[in-house]
Design an enzyme around this catalytic site. Structure first.
Site, PDB file in Angstrom:
ATOM      1  CG  ASN A  11      -1.763   1.210   1.372  1.00 17.50           C
ATOM      2  OD1 ASN A  11      -1.816   2.040   0.461  1.00 17.50           O
ATOM      3  ND2 ASN A  11      -2.458   1.348   2.500  1.00 17.50           N
ATOM      4  CE  LYS A  13      -0.245   3.144   4.790  1.00 15.70           C
ATOM      5  NZ  LYS A  13      -0.082   3.214   6.247  1.00 15.70           N
ATOM      6  CG  HIS A  97      -5.815   1.885   5.192  1.00 12.43           C
ATOM      7  ND1 HIS A  97      -5.376   2.796   6.129  1.00 12.43           N
ATOM      8  CD2 HIS A  97      -4.815   0.992   5.026  1.00 12.43           C
ATOM      9  CE1 HIS A  97      -4.144   2.466   6.495  1.00 12.43           C
ATOM     10  NE2 HIS A  97      -3.783   1.377   5.847  1.00 12.43           N
ATOM     11  CD  GLU A  99      -2.913   5.415   6.802  1.00 18.60           C
ATOM     12  OE1 GLU A  99      -2.906   5.464   5.560  1.00 18.60           O
ATOM     13  OE2 GLU A  99      -1.977   4.908   7.468  1.00 18.60           O
ATOM     14  CD  GLU A 169      -3.404  -2.545   7.247  1.00 19.61           C
ATOM     15  OE1 GLU A 169      -2.307  -2.799   6.728  1.00 19.61           O
ATOM     16  OE2 GLU A 169      -3.990  -1.458   7.075  1.00 19.61           O
ATOM     17  N   GLY A 175       2.567   2.159  10.891  1.00 21.22           N
ATOM     18  CA  GLY A 175       3.516   3.272  10.794  1.00 21.22           C
ATOM     19  C   GLY A 175       4.241   3.582  12.094  1.00 21.22           C
ATOM     20  CB  SER A 214       5.249  -1.975  11.931  1.00 24.36           C
ATOM     21  OG  SER A 214       4.875  -0.651  12.256  1.00 24.36           O
TER      22      SER A 214
HETATM   23  P1  13P Z   1       3.103   0.327   7.674  1.00 27.27           P
HETATM   24  O1  13P Z   1       3.605  -0.973   7.088  1.00 27.27           O
HETATM   25  O2  13P Z   1       3.835   1.526   7.193  1.00 27.27           O
HETATM   26  O3  13P Z   1       2.976   0.227   9.170  1.00 27.27           O
HETATM   27  O4  13P Z   1       1.597   0.523   7.119  1.00 27.27           O
HETATM   28  C1  13P Z   1       0.704  -0.520   7.208  1.00 27.27           C
HETATM   29  C2  13P Z   1      -0.513  -0.184   6.440  1.00 27.27           C
HETATM   30  O5  13P Z   1      -1.274   0.689   6.822  1.00 27.27           O
HETATM   31  C3  13P Z   1      -0.761  -0.919   5.192  1.00 27.27           C
HETATM   32  O6  13P Z   1      -2.028  -0.669   4.707  1.00 27.27           O
END
Ligand code: 13P
Length: 252
Positions: A11, A13, A97, A99, A169, A175, A214
């Site tokens: 992803n 982002k 997601h 976010e 997740e 992150g 992560s």
């Molecule tokens: P990270 O791997 O940067 O923690 O992000 C995970 C994520 O949100 C994947 O959709």
């Protein structure tokens, strides 16, 4: 042996301009060309989708979007529809997601419309679910996962449940560098599969459930070896060809 082919999805982002996306895919393709027995996907921003579909044609890398509206068309300024993605030959789409849920107010009610719309358009949905740190501390993890899985999949016909990919997740792991412990990931993912099995035991055996949060090359192999974990949704580490390729290699 699990009947499910693992999926490693990156992803991206809101990262990578078109030029940067071309450079990344150029570096990634040769590094994953021999990874048999694993599905590999990248989820670039909308504006790079067409270029990434063109650049990956004939390769083992599939292209997914990061979001979509549920309607085929309409007065929804700034949105993108399922047929628009399908026309580009995009293979699937991330939905729900954390976010998007937290920063853009995406609701379970909307997701209940988006999931069947994606399947209807021939797109593979990756539904993201997961708890916050305070929900975990309060012992609310299962309740949160139950609500998200049940409500978001409500509109998906039983016979198609196995086509949905679910990514567990934990929000506290996204992150932050704080990856879930192996037993936490296994426990939550087995619980997610059991929720699907409440609707159809047979379909739950086909449903791929990924871990996200992560994921880095150092601990990918341990997570991917867990019995219910069918792959990973990778954020930060997918922005670097070398590290994403080593996570793919850990799934083979
Ligand atoms: P990270 O791997 O940067 O923690 O992000 C995970 C994520 O949100 C994947 O959709």
């Amino acid at each position: 042996m699990s009947p499910r082919t693992p999926l490693i999805a990156g992803n991206w982002k809101m990262h990578k301009t078109l030029a940067e996306a071309e450079a990344l895919i150029g570096a990634l393709l040769p590094r994953v060309s021999t990874a048999d027995g694993v599905d590999v996907a990248i989820c670039p921003p909308f504006l790079a989708l067409q270029a990434m579909v063109d650049s990956t044609r004939g390769s083992r890398v599939q292209v997914y979007a990061q979001n979509m509206h549920h309607a085929d068309h309409g007065a929804f300024t700034g949105e993108v529809s399922p047929p628009m993605l399908d026309e580009l030959e995009v293979r699937g789409v991330i939905l729900g997601h954390s976010e998007r849920r937290e920063l853009f107010g995406e609701s379970d009610r909307e997701l209940a419309l988006k999931l069947p719309a994606a399947l209807q358009a021939g797109l593979v949905p990756i539904l993201c679910v997961g708890e916050t740190e305070s929900e975990r501390d309060a012992g609310e993890t299962e309740r949160k996962l139950r609500r998200q899985v049940q409500e978001d999949l409500e509109g998906v016909p039983e016979s198609r449940l196995g086509e949905v990919v679910i990514a567990y997740e934990p929000i506290w792991a996204i992150g932050t560098g704080k990856v879930a412990a192996a037993e936490q990931a296994q426990e939550a993912i087995a619980f997610v599969r059991a929720l699907v099995a409440d609707r159809s035991r047979e379909q739950a055996e086909r449903t791929r459930v990924l871990y996200g949060g992560s994921v880095k090359p150092e601990h990918a192999a341990e997570l991917l070896a867990l019995p219910d974990v069918d792959g990973a949704l990778v954020g930060g580490a997918s922005l670097d060809a070398e590290s994403f390729a080593s996570i793919v290699a850990a799934a083979v």
